[in-house]
Design a protein around this motif. Structure first.
Motif, PDB file in Angstrom:
ATOM      1  N   ALA A 255      13.649  56.788  -3.878  1.00  0.00           N
ATOM      2  CA  ALA A 255      14.767  57.645  -4.297  1.00  0.00           C
ATOM      3  C   ALA A 255      16.008  56.819  -4.637  1.00  0.00           C
ATOM      4  N   GLY A 256      15.887  55.487  -4.500  1.00  0.00           N
ATOM      5  CA  GLY A 256      17.000  54.595  -4.829  1.00  0.00           C
ATOM      6  C   GLY A 256      18.066  54.552  -3.743  1.00  0.00           C
ATOM      7  N   LYS A 257      17.730  55.103  -2.573  1.00  0.00           N
ATOM      8  CA  LYS A 257      18.721  55.108  -1.482  1.00  0.00           C
ATOM      9  C   LYS A 257      18.692  53.816  -0.665  1.00  0.00           C
ATOM     10  N   ILE A 258      17.600  53.083  -0.749  1.00  0.00           N
ATOM     11  CA  ILE A 258      17.578  51.719  -0.187  1.00  0.00           C
ATOM     12  C   ILE A 258      17.318  50.791  -1.363  1.00  0.00           C
ATOM     13  N   LYS A 259      18.187  49.822  -1.541  1.00  0.00           N
ATOM     14  CA  LYS A 259      18.016  48.849  -2.638  1.00  0.00           C
ATOM     15  C   LYS A 259      17.321  47.597  -2.100  1.00  0.00           C
ATOM     16  N   GLY A 260      16.533  46.965  -2.955  1.00  0.00           N
ATOM     17  CA  GLY A 260      15.884  45.706  -2.577  1.00  0.00           C
ATOM     18  C   GLY A 260      14.860  45.900  -1.479  1.00  0.00           C
ATOM     19  N   PHE A 261      14.047  46.954  -1.605  1.00  0.00           N
ATOM     20  CA  PHE A 261      13.017  47.186  -0.583  1.00  0.00           C
ATOM     21  C   PHE A 261      11.735  46.442  -0.985  1.00  0.00           C
ATOM     22  N   THR A 262      11.196  45.687  -0.041  1.00  0.00           N
ATOM     23  CA  THR A 262      10.021  44.861  -0.321  1.00  0.00           C
ATOM     24  C   THR A 262       8.867  45.712  -0.862  1.00  0.00           C
ATOM     25  N   GLY A 263       8.308  45.265  -1.986  1.00  0.00           N
ATOM     26  CA  GLY A 263       7.174  45.976  -2.585  1.00  0.00           C
ATOM     27  C   GLY A 263       7.608  46.993  -3.620  1.00  0.00           C
ATOM     28  N   ILE A 264       8.857  47.462  -3.517  1.00  0.00           N
ATOM     29  CA  ILE A 264       9.356  48.454  -4.484  1.00  0.00           C
ATOM     30  C   ILE A 264      10.236  47.754  -5.518  1.00  0.00           C
ATOM     31  N   ASP A 265      11.360  47.239  -5.077  1.00  0.00           N
ATOM     32  CA  ASP A 265      12.197  46.490  -6.026  1.00  0.00           C
ATOM     33  C   ASP A 265      12.600  45.130  -5.463  1.00  0.00           C
ATOM     34  N   ASP A 266      11.759  44.609  -4.604  1.00  0.00           N
ATOM     35  CA  ASP A 266      11.947  43.252  -4.063  1.00  0.00           C
ATOM     36  C   ASP A 266      10.545  42.641  -3.925  1.00  0.00           C
ATOM     37  N   PRO A 267      10.439  41.308  -4.107  1.00  0.00           N
ATOM     38  CA  PRO A 267       9.093  40.714  -4.160  1.00  0.00           C
ATOM     39  C   PRO A 267       8.422  40.527  -2.799  1.00  0.00           C
ATOM     40  N   TYR A 268       7.083  40.469  -2.841  1.00  0.00           N
ATOM     41  CA  TYR A 268       6.304  39.987  -1.687  1.00  0.00           C
ATOM     42  C   TYR A 268       5.285  38.982  -2.220  1.00  0.00           C
ATOM     43  N   GLU A 269       5.323  37.769  -1.716  1.00  0.00           N
ATOM     44  CA  GLU A 269       4.384  36.729  -2.152  1.00  0.00           C
ATOM     45  C   GLU A 269       3.281  36.565  -1.114  1.00  0.00           C
ATOM     46  N   PRO A 270       2.061  37.035  -1.413  1.00  0.00           N
ATOM     47  CA  PRO A 270       0.980  36.917  -0.419  1.00  0.00           C
ATOM     48  C   PRO A 270       0.621  35.452  -0.164  1.00  0.00           C
ATOM     49  N   PRO A 271       0.157  35.138   1.042  1.00  0.00           N
ATOM     50  CA  PRO A 271      -0.246  33.755   1.326  1.00  0.00           C
ATOM     51  C   PRO A 271      -1.404  33.332   0.419  1.00  0.00           C
ATOM     52  N   LEU A 272      -1.449  32.048   0.098  1.00  0.00           N
ATOM     53  CA  LEU A 272      -2.530  31.538  -0.755  1.00  0.00           C
ATOM     54  C   LEU A 272      -3.644  30.923   0.084  1.00  0.00           C
ATOM     55  N   ASN A 273      -3.258  30.440   1.255  1.00  0.00           N
ATOM     56  CA  ASN A 273      -4.241  29.688   2.046  1.00  0.00           C
ATOM     57  C   ASN A 273      -3.951  29.843   3.534  1.00  0.00           C
ATOM     58  N   CYS A 274      -4.001  31.091   4.009  1.00  0.00           N
ATOM     59  CA  CYS A 274      -3.632  31.287   5.421  1.00  0.00           C
ATOM     60  C   CYS A 274      -4.880  31.254   6.312  1.00  0.00           C
ATOM     61  N   GLU A 275      -4.654  31.259   7.601  1.00  0.00           N
ATOM     62  CA  GLU A 275      -5.763  31.117   8.545  1.00  0.00           C
ATOM     63  C   GLU A 275      -6.597  32.403   8.641  1.00  0.00           C
ATOM     64  N   ILE A 276      -5.919  33.558   8.648  1.00  0.00           N
ATOM     65  CA  ILE A 276      -6.644  34.828   8.845  1.00  0.00           C
ATOM     66  C   ILE A 276      -6.136  35.869   7.847  1.00  0.00           C
ATOM     67  N   VAL A 277      -7.056  36.536   7.166  1.00  0.00           N
ATOM     68  CA  VAL A 277      -6.699  37.663   6.292  1.00  0.00           C
ATOM     69  C   VAL A 277      -7.310  38.919   6.903  1.00  0.00           C
ATOM     70  N   LEU A 278      -6.476  39.922   7.157  1.00  0.00           N
ATOM     71  CA  LEU A 278      -6.979  41.189   7.695  1.00  0.00           C
ATOM     72  C   LEU A 278      -6.841  42.244   6.602  1.00  0.00           C
ATOM     73  N   GLN A 279      -7.954  42.555   5.979  1.00  0.00           N
ATOM     74  CA  GLN A 279      -7.943  43.514   4.866  1.00  0.00           C
ATOM     75  C   GLN A 279      -8.101  44.929   5.387  1.00  0.00           C
TER      76      GLN A 279
END
Ligand SMILES: Nc1ncnc2c1ncn2[C@@H]1O[C@H](COP(=O)(O)OS(=O)(=O)O)[C@@H](OP(=O)(O)O)[C@H]1O
Ligand SMILES: Nc1ncnc2c1ncn2[C@@H]1O[C@H](COP(=O)(O)OP(=O)(O)O)[C@@H](O)[C@H]1O
Length: 291
Positions: A239-263
Motif C-alpha cells: 500500500a506504499g505505507k512502508i518504503k524500502g521493504f525487502t522483497g517489495i521495493d528493496d533488494p534481497y541477494e540470496p546466498p550463492l554458496n552457503c552451508e545450508i539451504v532450507l527450501q
C-alpha cells in the motif's frame, strides 16, 4: 563457597575441598589455572573440613606491562597485553588483552564448540521460528545457545538504525561482532536477521575462523512469505505505507554458496522442528556438539 576479592587485585582466593582441589570452581570463575594449593586446617569453622587458599598473589595491572602475572608455585594468573598500540576505525591507541582462559577452555567446560549459525531470508520466511526451534532442540540436548534476532536487537543495541542500506549494513556488522563474541565464549550463537546484502553477510563470515560461520538460507518464495504476512507488513508495503521493504521495493541477494539451504516451496515442506533437526544434524556431523 568460593570468595574472590577484587577482579585485578587478588589478595586471596579461598574455598573448600574438593571444590578447589579439582580447580573446577576457579576455572568456572575464569581466573586461574590451578594445580596446587596451600591447605589451611580448622579456621574456626569447627566442622573439621579443609579449606584451601592461594597465598601471596600480587595485584595485576592490566595496562602497565606486556605480561602481568601473579605466581604462587604452579598457580599462575596472567593477562597479556600486546605492547604495540594500534588504530581500529576511530579508536586510536588501543591494545589487545589476552586472558589465560581461552576459547578452548570455555568449550571444554561447555562440551561444545562455539560457532555462529546465521539465518538469512525474507521477512516471513521463518527465520525467528527456526531460531527458536533450534535453540529449543539444542537446549534440550544440554547445549548452550543464544539467539540474536534482528527485530529484537533493533529494540536496543540497534535502535538508532533505519532500514536504508548503510544502516542495514551497520545493523549486520554489529550483530556479526556480537555473534563473534558469543562464539568466542563457546556459545552456539543463532543470528536471525534478513541481512539482505551478500557483502555484509560475507564480512560477518570473515570475522570467524573457517567453518565457524554457518549460513542458513531460508529459501522461501516471496509469494509464500507475503501470503503468511504474520505482521501485516507486506500489506503496508504494497500500500506504499512502508518504503524500502525487502522483497517489495528493496533488494534481497540470496546466498550463492552457503552451508545450508532450507527450501519451503510446497505446503508440506518441513515443520520448524524438521528444519531445526536438519541444522542440528549438520552441527553434529561437523563436531560442534562436542568439545
Ligand atoms: N523496510 C523493512 N524491510 C524489512 N523489514 C522491515 C522493514 N521495516 C520493518 N521491518 C521489520 O524489521 C525486521 C527486519 O529487521 P532486520 O534487522 O532483520 O533487517 S536487516 O537485516 O537489517 O535488513 C523484519 O522482521 P522479520 O519479519 O522477522 O524479518 C520486520 O519486522
Ligand atoms: N516451517 C514453517 N512452515 C510453515 N509456516 C512457518 C514455518 N516457519 C514459520 N512459519 C510461519 O511463518 C510466519 C513467519 O515466521 P517468522 O519466523 O516470524 O519469520 P521471519 O522471522 O523470517 O519474519 C509465522 O506465522 C510462522 O508461524
Amino acid at each position: 563457597m568460593i570468595a574472590v576479592q577484587g577482579a585485578w587485585a587478588l589478595p586471596s582466593i579461598s574455598g573448600t575441598l574438593p571444590e578447589l582441589e579439582s580447580g573446577q570452581s576457579l576455572k568456572r570463575l575464569g581466573f586461574v589455572n590451578v594445580s596446587k594449593f596451600d591447605r589451611v586446617r580448622g579456621g574456626g569453622g569447627g566442622g573439621g573440613g579443609s579449606s584451601v587458599r592461594l597465598l601471596s598473589l600480587k595485584p595485576i595491572k592490566a595496562m602497565e606491562e606486556s605480561t602481568a602475572s601473579a605466581v604462587n608455585d604452579s598457580a599462575t594468573i596472567s593477562c597479556k597485553s600486546i605492547r604495540q598500540s594500534s588504530t581500529f576505525g576511530k579508536s586510536t591507541n588501543v591494545m589487545w588483552h589476552k586472558s589465560s582462559v581461552d576459547k578452548l577452555d570455555r568449550e571444554k567446560l561447555l562440551q561444545q564448540k562455539g560457532c555462529v549459525i546465521w539465518i538469512t531470508g525474507l521477512s516471513g520466511s521463518g527465520k525467528s521460528t527456526l531460531a527458536c526451534a533450534l535453540s529449543h532442540s539444542l537446549h534440550s540436548r544440554g547445549r548452550l545457545t543464544y539467539i540474536l534476532d534482528g527485530d529484537n536487537c533493533r529494540h536496543g543495541l540497534n535502535c538508532n538504525l533505519s532500514f536504508k542500506a548503510e544502516d542495514r549494513a551497520e545493523n549486520i556488522r554489529r550483530i556479526g561482532e556480537v555473534a563473534k563474541l558469543f562464539a568466542d565464549a563457546g556459545v552456539i550463537c543463532i543470528a536471525s536477521l534478513i541481512s539482505p546484502y551478500r557483502k555484509d553477510r560475507d564480512a560477518c563470515r570473515s570475522l570467524l575462523p573457517e567453518g565457524d560461520f554457518i549460513e542458513v538460507f531460508m529459501d522461501v518464495p516471496l509469494e509464500v512469505c507475503e501470503a503468511r504476512d504474520s505482521k501485516g507488513l507486506y500489506k503496508l508495503a504494497r500500500a506504499g505505507k512502508i518504503k524500502g521493504f525487502t522483497g517489495i521495493d528493496d533488494p534481497y541477494e540470496p546466498p550463492l554458496n552457503c552451508e545450508i539451504v532450507l527450501q519451503q516451496k510446497g505446503k508440506n515442506s518441513g515443520s520448524p522442528c524438521d528444519l531445526a533437526e536438519t541444522v542440528t544434524s549438520y552441527l553434529d556431523a561437523k563436531g560442534y556438539l562436542q568439545a
